[in-house]
Design a protein around this motif. Structure first.
Motif, PDB file in Angstrom:
ATOM      1  N   SER A   1       0.827  -1.212   0.000  1.00  0.00           N
ATOM      2  CA  SER A   1       0.000   0.000   0.000  1.00  0.00           C
ATOM      3  C   SER A   1       0.860   1.260   0.000  1.00  0.00           C
ATOM      4  O   SER A   1       0.635   2.188  -0.791  1.00  0.00           O
ATOM      5  N   SER A   2       1.872   1.303   0.875  1.00  0.00           N
ATOM      6  CA  SER A   2       2.714   2.500   0.974  1.00  0.00           C
ATOM      7  C   SER A   2       3.537   2.709  -0.298  1.00  0.00           C
ATOM      8  O   SER A   2       3.755   3.846  -0.733  1.00  0.00           O
ATOM      9  N   THR A   3       3.993   1.616  -0.918  1.00  0.00           N
ATOM     10  CA  THR A   3       4.779   1.736  -2.155  1.00  0.00           C
ATOM     11  C   THR A   3       3.924   2.283  -3.291  1.00  0.00           C
ATOM     12  O   THR A   3       4.382   3.127  -4.079  1.00  0.00           O
ATOM     13  N   ALA A   4       2.685   1.824  -3.393  1.00  0.00           N
ATOM     14  CA  ALA A   4       1.798   2.332  -4.439  1.00  0.00           C
ATOM     15  C   ALA A   4       1.538   3.818  -4.258  1.00  0.00           C
ATOM     16  O   ALA A   4       1.540   4.590  -5.234  1.00  0.00           O
ATOM     17  N   VAL A   5       1.324   4.248  -3.023  1.00  0.00           N
ATOM     18  CA  VAL A   5       1.103   5.674  -2.760  1.00  0.00           C
ATOM     19  C   VAL A   5       2.352   6.479  -3.087  1.00  0.00           C
ATOM     20  O   VAL A   5       2.283   7.558  -3.705  1.00  0.00           O
ATOM     21  N   ALA A   6       3.529   5.975  -2.694  1.00  0.00           N
ATOM     22  CA  ALA A   6       4.776   6.686  -2.967  1.00  0.00           C
ATOM     23  C   ALA A   6       5.027   6.818  -4.461  1.00  0.00           C
ATOM     24  O   ALA A   6       5.453   7.881  -4.943  1.00  0.00           O
ATOM     25  N   ASN A   7       4.744   5.780  -5.234  1.00  0.00           N
ATOM     26  CA  ASN A   7       4.938   5.849  -6.683  1.00  0.00           C
ATOM     27  C   ASN A   7       4.004   6.870  -7.322  1.00  0.00           C
ATOM     28  O   ASN A   7       4.390   7.588  -8.261  1.00  0.00           O
ATOM     29  N   THR A   8       2.771   6.943  -6.826  1.00  0.00           N
ATOM     30  CA  THR A   8       1.826   7.937  -7.347  1.00  0.00           C
ATOM     31  C   THR A   8       2.328   9.354  -7.084  1.00  0.00           C
ATOM     32  O   THR A   8       2.273  10.230  -7.967  1.00  0.00           O
ATOM     33  N   ASN A   9       2.827   9.588  -5.884  1.00  0.00           N
ATOM     34  CA  ASN A   9       3.353  10.919  -5.544  1.00  0.00           C
ATOM     35  C   ASN A   9       4.586  11.256  -6.377  1.00  0.00           C
ATOM     36  O   ASN A   9       4.752  12.400  -6.831  1.00  0.00           O
ATOM     37  N   GLN A  10       5.459  10.281  -6.585  1.00  0.00           N
ATOM     38  CA  GLN A  10       6.662  10.523  -7.368  1.00  0.00           C
ATOM     39  C   GLN A  10       6.320  10.800  -8.839  1.00  0.00           C
ATOM     40  O   GLN A  10       6.967  11.635  -9.498  1.00  0.00           O
ATOM     41  N   ALA A  11       5.325  10.105  -9.357  1.00  0.00           N
ATOM     42  CA  ALA A  11       4.901  10.372 -10.740  1.00  0.00           C
ATOM     43  C   ALA A  11       4.371  11.795 -10.877  1.00  0.00           C
ATOM     44  O   ALA A  11       4.612  12.473 -11.896  1.00  0.00           O
ATOM     45  N   TYR A  12       3.650  12.264  -9.872  1.00  0.00           N
ATOM     46  CA  TYR A  12       3.167  13.657  -9.892  1.00  0.00           C
ATOM     47  C   TYR A  12       4.343  14.633  -9.850  1.00  0.00           C
ATOM     48  O   TYR A  12       4.352  15.644 -10.559  1.00  0.00           O
ATOM     49  N   ASN A  13       5.354  14.338  -9.034  1.00  0.00           N
ATOM     50  CA  ASN A  13       6.536  15.205  -8.976  1.00  0.00           C
ATOM     51  C   ASN A  13       7.244  15.265 -10.325  1.00  0.00           C
ATOM     52  O   ASN A  13       7.729  16.332 -10.736  1.00  0.00           O
ATOM     53  N   ILE A  14       7.314  14.138 -11.029  1.00  0.00           N
ATOM     54  CA  ILE A  14       7.933  14.115 -12.355  1.00  0.00           C
ATOM     55  C   ILE A  14       7.174  15.041 -13.310  1.00  0.00           C
ATOM     56  O   ILE A  14       7.773  15.806 -14.084  1.00  0.00           O
ATOM     57  N   SER A  15       5.851  14.946 -13.278  1.00  0.00           N
ATOM     58  CA  SER A  15       5.059  15.794 -14.173  1.00  0.00           C
ATOM     59  C   SER A  15       5.275  17.278 -13.883  1.00  0.00           C
ATOM     60  O   SER A  15       5.361  18.096 -14.816  1.00  0.00           O
ATOM     61  N   MET A  16       5.388  17.634 -12.614  1.00  0.00           N
ATOM     62  CA  MET A  16       5.625  19.038 -12.268  1.00  0.00           C
ATOM     63  C   MET A  16       7.009  19.496 -12.724  1.00  0.00           C
ATOM     64  O   MET A  16       7.184  20.618 -13.220  1.00  0.00           O
ATOM     65  N   LEU A  17       8.007  18.634 -12.583  1.00  0.00           N
ATOM     66  CA  LEU A  17       9.353  18.999 -13.015  1.00  0.00           C
ATOM     67  C   LEU A  17       9.434  19.113 -14.538  1.00  0.00           C
ATOM     68  O   LEU A  17      10.164  19.960 -15.080  1.00  0.00           O
ATOM     69  N   GLU A  18       8.712  18.262 -15.247  1.00  0.00           N
ATOM     70  CA  GLU A  18       8.686  18.358 -16.706  1.00  0.00           C
ATOM     71  C   GLU A  18       8.081  19.690 -17.156  1.00  0.00           C
ATOM     72  O   GLU A  18       8.574  20.326 -18.111  1.00  0.00           O
TER      73      GLU A  18
END
Length: 363
Positions: free
Chosen positions: A151-168
């Motif tokens: 559960s925690s890994t899935a949430v962390a991956n979702t947050n990291q994907a959002y961070n990637i989109s913001m950096l792009e």
């Protein structure tokens, strides 16, 4: 079996097994459960020789003993006893003074051989039932941990994907600014737009773009590691689901240990990915550690003894004295009644001898 009616034989044994007092208390609670013992008894009877006609009786006796709150068949062996503390004082005050070196077992029966057999059966019960409960607790803990990690890994991956989109998006904006303002793109120039408005010194646009791309690269690496962990967690979930069926069907700790070890070994051989093999090897090491502590390392400090002389049973002594008292009371009453009967006969005889002279005088 040739049991004596009024005498019993007491056998004992001591087993070396390092543990804390809290671990012993948890073990004692498990061993006192009727459900835990019934599973052990069912497995023992199925695995035993059908010619052992006394096994069922022996198991019933042990069941009564282990489920009784007053029974002291299973006792801790302290590393430092009260007598040690009294004799040696300060020398016994060490960090592990409350730890135990093992436990002791006691049993009584109507014959020396039966008392020894009961001790061996108790020893088997302690080891097998403890092992089973430890493996069940380990499975529940591992299952809860796996679900939490997934559960925690899935949430962390979702947050990291959002961070990637913001950096792009930020990188796109920086590139647009660099094209719109060529002079700003020089190495000595400073940033004219601060997205976070933190008041820090502005950096050159090339440096900012390099920093953004570096951050994006770090996040993608973290996502890749998280995805590997997520795949590993999924593999662990599949394995634990299969192990749950083995745990639910198990009646014996030894059999459960063998089944879990065989299943993990098969998964190691069939693993194609390195993360799967690493996962299964970790579980194999845990199982090996449990086997070492609860099967391989425990040993008899004092083997089950064959009693050389009987001890009197308190219950039998009470019964014996009660019967003797009853016989004594009956004998006393019989003696009193006999005295009264004899005295009556004597009086009757004296009366019969005195009657004829009185009759002659009357004539």
């Amino acid at each position: 079996m040739g049991y004596s009616v009024f005498l019993s034989y007491k056998s004992s044994a001591a087993v070396e097994m390092g543990m804390s007092l809290s671990e012993f208390k948890l073990m004692a609670q498990r061993l006192g459960s009727a459900k835990v013992f019934d599973d052990f008894a069912e497995h023992t009877q199925k695995a035993s020789d059908s010619q052992d006609l006394q096994l069922a009786e022996r198991l019933n006796t042990l069941r009564s003993r282990v489920t009784s709150a007053q029974s002291k068949w299973f006792e801790p062996l302290a590393r430092v006893s009260k007598q040690d503390a009294k004799d040696f004082g300060e020398l016994t005050k060490v960090d592990k003074a409350t730890d135990l070196v093992g436990y002791s077992l006691t049993a009584t029966a109507g014959s020396a051989e039966e008392a020894q057999r009961q001790i061996r059966l108790q020893s088997d019960y302690v080891m097998d039932a403890s092992l089973k409960e430890i493996l069940m607790a380990r499975h529940e803990t591992a299952l809860a941990r796996q679900r939490a990690i997934a559960s925690s890994t899935a949430v962390a991956n979702t947050n990291q994907a959002y961070n990637i989109s913001m950096l792009e998006k930020r990188l796109t904006q920086l590139k647009r600014i660099a094209l719109a303002y060529p002079t700003v793109n020089r190495s000595e120039a400073r940033q004219v737009i601060s997205l976070d408005k933190s008041g820090e010194r502005y950096m050159p646009l090339p440096s900012q773009m390099a920093a953004v791309e570096t951050e994006m690269m770090d996040i993608r690496e973290a996502i890749s590691r998280s995805e590997r962990g997520l795949l590993q967690s999924q593999s662990e979930g599949e394995m634990l689901a299969a192990h749950g069926k083995l745990v639910a069907e198990a009646k014996s700790g030894k059999d459960l240990l063998t089944a879990l070890s065989a299943d993990i070994a098969t998964r190691i051989d069939l693993a194609r990915e390195e993360h799967q093999k690493a996962l299964y090897l970790g579980h194999a090491n845990e199982i090996a550690g449990i086997k070492a502590r609860y099967v391989d390392l425990p040993r008899f400090i004092v083997a089950p003894e064959l009693p050389l002389s009987p001890t009197k049973s308190p219950k039998h002594i009470t019964l014996l004295f009660a019967l003797l008292g009853l016989f004594a009371g009956l004998a006393y009453q019989f003696r009193s009644q006999l005295k009264l009967f004899v005295a009556g006969l004597v009086r009757d005889e004296d009366s019969g001898n005195a009657m004829p002279p009185k009759m002659e005088k009357a004539a």
